[in-house]
Design an enzyme around this catalytic site. Structure first.
Site, short mmCIF file in Angstrom:
data_model
loop_
_atom_site.label_atom_id
_atom_site.label_comp_id
_atom_site.label_asym_id
_atom_site.label_seq_id
_atom_site.Cartn_x
_atom_site.Cartn_y
_atom_site.Cartn_z
N ARG A 193 -10.08 -11.71 2.24
CA ARG A 193 -10.92 -12.79 1.70
C ARG A 193 -10.20 -14.14 1.75
O ARG A 193 -10.85 -15.19 1.78
CB ARG A 193 -11.38 -12.43 0.28
CG ARG A 193 -10.25 -12.20 -0.72
CD ARG A 193 -10.73 -11.45 -1.94
NE ARG A 193 -10.98 -10.04 -1.66
CZ ARG A 193 -11.46 -9.16 -2.53
NH1 ARG A 193 -11.76 -9.56 -3.75
NH2 ARG A 193 -11.65 -7.91 -2.19
N LYS A 241 0.84 -1.20 0.00
CA LYS A 241 0.00 0.00 0.00
C LYS A 241 0.88 1.25 0.00
O LYS A 241 2.01 1.21 0.48
CB LYS A 241 -0.85 0.03 1.28
CG LYS A 241 -1.97 -0.98 1.34
CD LYS A 241 -2.76 -0.82 2.64
CE LYS A 241 -3.89 -1.83 2.75
NZ LYS A 241 -4.94 -1.62 1.75
N1 BES Z 1 -8.11 -3.76 4.64
C1 BES Z 1 -8.29 -3.35 3.31
C2 BES Z 1 -9.60 -2.61 3.05
C3 BES Z 1 -9.78 -1.29 3.75
C4 BES Z 1 -9.53 -0.12 3.07
C5 BES Z 1 -10.28 -1.21 5.03
C6 BES Z 1 -9.73 1.10 3.68
C7 BES Z 1 -10.47 0.00 5.66
C8 BES Z 1 -10.20 1.16 4.96
C9 BES Z 1 -8.26 -4.56 2.37
O1 BES Z 1 -7.46 -5.62 2.78
C10 BES Z 1 -7.70 -4.10 1.08
O2 BES Z 1 -6.56 -3.77 1.04
N2 BES Z 1 -8.54 -4.08 0.07
C11 BES Z 1 -8.13 -3.69 -1.21
C12 BES Z 1 -8.59 -4.77 -2.15
C13 BES Z 1 -7.98 -4.72 -3.51
C14 BES Z 1 -6.52 -4.96 -3.47
C15 BES Z 1 -8.66 -5.76 -4.36
C16 BES Z 1 -8.79 -2.35 -1.49
O3 BES Z 1 -9.87 -2.08 -0.96
O4 BES Z 1 -8.22 -1.56 -2.22
MN MN Z 2 -5.46 -5.42 2.07
#
Ligand code: BES
Ligand code: MN
Ligand code: ZN
Length: 523
Positions: free
Chosen positions: A371, A297
């Site tokens: 997931r 990230k």
């Molecule tokens: N934990 C995150 C989602 C999240 C984002 C929670 C902002 C709280 C606030 C999750 O694991 C994630 O990184 N999701 C990605 C998925 C993508 C890589 C398919 C996302 O939401 O961008």
């Molecule tokens: Mn994630």
């Protein structure tokens, strides 16, 4: 790490004007239109019921004085007034309730927010009484709301400061709620319930607010397991060896990039009366920190991913509330825990993972880790046997984009999604049913495996729905299920408001408790 102290809560039925407390809280309504326009400044304000004896002590000047101080009765507004001996308490605090609902008491959520805002604003006052409007007949929902709001507004995370903060005022330690009959058994039962439920919400906030170096999968599992044992719940903890031997490919894959190995915690509540024949499973995402892994990230705001275990925190805390409330239904909880880190041992895009139910998943983005651990936990819950499965997770940024910071997204069996929405509306944790479209599933066809973890072209269209569609693959056909995406509502990054403090919110503890009680009562 726990909150500095708890908030004591009790009922009182003596005259609020004579209570020996540090502050007495009353409600004020805003008056709009012609009603208000006729009588000047005070005409815009209306005292709520419960404040009668306080108003009498002020010789009819209370409304006018509050209006002079700027009170409008708007929701969330808190105005403090020194009583100068008119009543026993040295301070009257007027909390805004918005326009008066015709003939009825304010909605429970209005009262919950008002009680929370007042108790937050009164930090520094050790003992506070709430004289808020309650309906004459069956005030249980309103009383419950006032009690929860007070206990949650009184929450504060202990934090890590090494020196005492001279300017920081301590949260209110003791709250009295003014009711017509403090000895009433139903009223006392509501207070006891609110204490159990708010205690669970506060614990789940504590877990979320704990720094991620202090809460990694092994220590999180220990914390949940020891609290659960103390509450008399059944506890099973699978460590990394047991997870590998048991075929939990998703949990192992996500966990393998971290020095702190993954866990799966199972908690079991067995009703003493044998239950009503139904079984409920709760599943919560426990990523103790989400860097994204190899698909890392951006640095901006990454610290907030310490809250990526909010689902597991809520599920674990809910089980403690259930142990206290003893509903007549069997409940099992599954908390998969892992730290998603980039390293030489991390799982990688392109990996194919065999999950607990035997399905093979092609990994395309290691940041879609939730997931992976949830698929295993859901499949295990179904293998153990359940009638209803409620899963909750900070799963997708797409949830926040679609529904905002306060409204959870719900996907799954349509009737159960509706039930989640009703429960959420009842407790003040709104949730909105979302679809699982066929084309979204088609977009997740993998060239090499049974399903790809996200859209095969990495298209973010229907982002939140991709999460739901993926999780569906791990639910047994005969199980009614609901996936509650709390990426927004799980964490409050704004300023405190109502009964929400900064940081972990404890969402959806109150929804899950409500749902379990609903299944216990109605099957
Ligand atoms: N934990 C995150 C989602 C999240 C984002 C929670 C902002 C709280 C606030 C999750 O694991 C994630 O990184 N999701 C990605 C998925 C993508 C890589 C398919 C996302 O939401 O961008
Ligand atoms: Mn994630
Ligand atoms: Zn995550």
């Amino acid at each position: 790490m726990t909150s500095p102290r708890t908030t004591n809560l009790s009922l009182v039925d003596t005259d609020p004007a004579e209570l020996a407390v540090d502050a007495i809280v009353i409600g004020v309504h805003s008056q709009t239109g012609e009603q208000g326009a006729t009588s000047g400044l005070a005409g815009t304000l209306l005292l709520a019921s419960g404040a009668e004896s306080i108003a009498a002590a002020f010789d009819g000047k209370l409304t006018e004085t509050l209006a002079l101080l700027g009170a409008t009765g708007g929701p969330g507004e808190v105005i403090k007034l020194a009583t100068l001996g008119t009543v026993t308490a040295p301070l009257v605090t007027a909390v805004g309730l918005g326009p008066e609902p015709s003939g009825a008491a304010p909605a429970p959520e209005t009262l919950r927010r008002a009680a929370g805002a007042a108790i937050r604003a009164l930090a520094g006052a050790p003992k506070v009484a709430l004289a808020l409007p309650l309906p004459d007949a069956d005030a249980s929902a309103e009383l419950r709301a006032v009690a929860e709001g007070a206990l949650l507004g009184g929450y504060r995370f202990a934090g890590y400061k090494t020196r005492p903060q001279p300017t920081r005022r301590e949260p209110v330690a003791e709250v009295l709620i003014a009711v017509p009959d403090a000895g009433d058994a139903d009223a006392q039962a509501e207070v006891a319930r609110a204490q159990a439920v708010a205690g669970a919400v506060r614990l789940s906030r504590d877990w979320v607010n704990t720094a991620p170096n202090e809460l990694r999968p092994p220590s999180f599992a220990d914390a949940v397991a020891s609290a659960a044992r103390e509450a008399g719940l059944g506890v099973e903890v699978l460590d990394e060896a047991a997870l590998a031997a048991g075929g939990y490919g998703g949990i192992v894959a996500v966990g393998q990039g971290s020095e702190a190995p993954p866990r799966l915690v199972k908690l079991t509540y067995t009703p003493q009366d044998g239950g009503n024949g139904k079984r409920v499973a709760l599943v919560g995402k426990g990523i103790t920190f989400d860097t994204g892994g190899i698909s890392i990230k951006p640095a901006q705001g990454m610290w907030e991913m310490k809250s990526d275990m909010a689902g597991a925190a809520a599920v674990g805390a809910t089980m403690l509330a259930i142990a206290a409330l003893k509903p007549s239904v069997a409940v099992s909880a599954y908390l998969p825990m892992a730290e998603n880190m980039p390293s030489g041992t991390s799982y990688r895009p392109g990996d194919v993972i065999t999950m607990f139910n035997g399905k093979r998943v092609e990994v395309l983005n290691t940041d879609a880790e939730g997931r992976m651990i949830l698929g295993d936990a859901i499949a295990r819950a179904c293998a153990d046997g359940t009638d209803y499965l409620f899963e909750t997770s900070t799963l997708t940024g797409g949830q926040v984009i679609a529904l905002g910071k306060r409204m959870a997204g719900v996907m799954g069996t349509p009737e159960l999604c509706d039930r989640v929405k009703v429960a959420g509306d009842t407790v003040g944790e709104p949730a909105w049913p979302m679809p699982l479209p066929d084309d979204v599933r088609k977009g997740m066809e993998s060239e090499v495996a049974d399903i790809s973890q996200v859209n095969a072209g990495m298209d973010r269209a229907g982002h939140m729905l991709q999460g739901g569609v993926f999780l569906r693959e791990f639910v047994a056909d005969d199980v009614a299920w609901a996936h509650i995406d709390i990426a927004g509502p799980g964490y409050h990054s704004g300023e405190p408001t109502g009964y929400l403090t900064k940081g972990g919110t404890g969402v959806p503890v109150r929804t899950l408790v409500q749902l379990v009680e609903d299944v216990a009562a109605n099957g």
